[in-house]
Write an enzyme that holds these catalytic residues in place. Structure first.
Site, short mmCIF file in Angstrom:
data_model
loop_
_atom_site.label_atom_id
_atom_site.label_comp_id
_atom_site.label_asym_id
_atom_site.label_seq_id
_atom_site.Cartn_x
_atom_site.Cartn_y
_atom_site.Cartn_z
N HIS A 141 0.67 -1.24 -0.01
CA HIS A 141 -0.01 -0.15 0.03
C HIS A 141 0.87 1.35 0.16
O HIS A 141 0.49 2.10 -0.76
CB HIS A 141 -0.85 -0.05 1.26
CG HIS A 141 -1.95 1.10 1.24
ND1 HIS A 141 -2.69 0.99 2.39
CD2 HIS A 141 -2.04 2.15 0.38
CE1 HIS A 141 -3.57 2.17 2.08
NE2 HIS A 141 -3.24 2.62 1.01
N ASP A 197 4.27 -10.41 -5.31
CA ASP A 197 4.86 -11.73 -4.78
C ASP A 197 5.57 -11.87 -3.51
O ASP A 197 6.74 -12.08 -3.72
CB ASP A 197 5.69 -12.16 -6.09
CG ASP A 197 5.10 -13.57 -6.40
OD1 ASP A 197 3.91 -13.90 -5.89
OD2 ASP A 197 5.75 -14.16 -7.51
N HIS A 246 -7.33 -4.92 -1.49
CA HIS A 246 -6.62 -4.57 -0.18
C HIS A 246 -7.34 -3.98 0.73
O HIS A 246 -8.09 -3.07 0.67
CB HIS A 246 -5.40 -3.51 -0.65
CG HIS A 246 -4.82 -2.95 0.67
ND1 HIS A 246 -3.81 -3.75 1.29
CD2 HIS A 246 -4.79 -1.93 1.50
CE1 HIS A 246 -3.32 -3.17 2.37
NE2 HIS A 246 -4.03 -1.70 2.41
N CYS A 256 -6.98 -2.41 4.39
CA CYS A 256 -5.95 -1.79 5.26
C CYS A 256 -6.03 -2.28 6.96
O CYS A 256 -7.02 -2.77 7.06
CB CYS A 256 -6.16 -0.19 5.62
SG CYS A 256 -5.78 0.76 4.19
N CYS A 286 -1.11 0.12 8.40
CA CYS A 286 -1.55 1.13 7.20
C CYS A 286 -2.15 2.51 8.08
O CYS A 286 -1.43 3.54 7.51
CB CYS A 286 -2.51 0.59 6.34
SG CYS A 286 -2.31 -0.87 5.31
#
Length: 198
Positions: free
Chosen positions: A91, A105, A144, A146, A150
């Site tokens: 992120h 990855d 994604h 959070c 984050c």
């Protein structure tokens, strides 16, 4: 060659990981930050495969913390501290590069990562082209979630910005929580159907 590209990608990702660590480590309660191990290219002129890579051997259980294409759900990613910090790293890079680059990855042993990939938008980013499809960036943006790391880094949620744009086009009244907007829209349609039948 693939080997040279692999070195280039991993060492580029490593530079981002160092910047991430410099920002995250001083934060109270953040703790250890994932590290991408260096990978070295060696030239072996006498060998029929003239290039090889050398890196530190990681001993322990090898875990994939983030999946290249985001389709597979990896519980280690959600449940482990290393997994969550890897998602936060993704992120962070995404935000730093204005959504043009994503390290994918992420895998390794504990906080030591290797064999990573990088996805860039089609044109690349600052002269760098990744080795993964830019569709991974779109999937990351969509999938994604959070976590506390984050939040510690003050990263903007990718969901809210996406929903706000959609809301603005479909519903005029703002500040409605999601569940109620859905519920309110359903009966309205049902009422229209009833009134049109009579």
């Amino acid at each position: 060659s693939v080997v040279i590209q692999e070195c280039y990608v991993q060492n580029t990702a490593r530079e981002y990981a160092k910047l991430y660590a410099a920002e995250a480590e001083p934060l109270e309660g953040f703790g250890e930050v994932p590290e991408i191990i260096p990978i070295f290219l060696i030239h072996r002129p006498a060998n029929n495969i003239p290039y090889a890579t050398v890196e530190e051997e990681l001993v322990g259980e090898f875990v994939k913390y983030s999946v290249k294409d985001g389709k597979e759900v990896n519980f280690r990613r959600r449940d482990s501290e290393a997994g969550q910090k890897c998602c936060t790293f993704q992120h962070w890079v995404y935000e730093k590069t204005n959504g043009n680059l994503l390290v994918t990855d992420l895998q390794g042993v504990g906080m030591k990562l290797t064999d990573v990939g990088i996805a860039t938008m089609a044109k690349g980013y600052k002269g760098f082209k990744g080795n993964c499809s830019f569709s991974f960036i779109e999937q990351f943006r969509a999938l994604h979630q959070c976590n506390e790391y984050c939040e510690m880094l003050g990263l903007k949620s990718l969901r809210t910005t996406h929903q706000k744009q959609r809301k603005a086009t479909t519903i005029k009244s703002k500040n409605l929580p999601n569940s109620s907007t859905v519920k309110k829209m359903v009966p309205k349609k049902a009422r229209d159907l009833i009134s049109s039948e009579h």
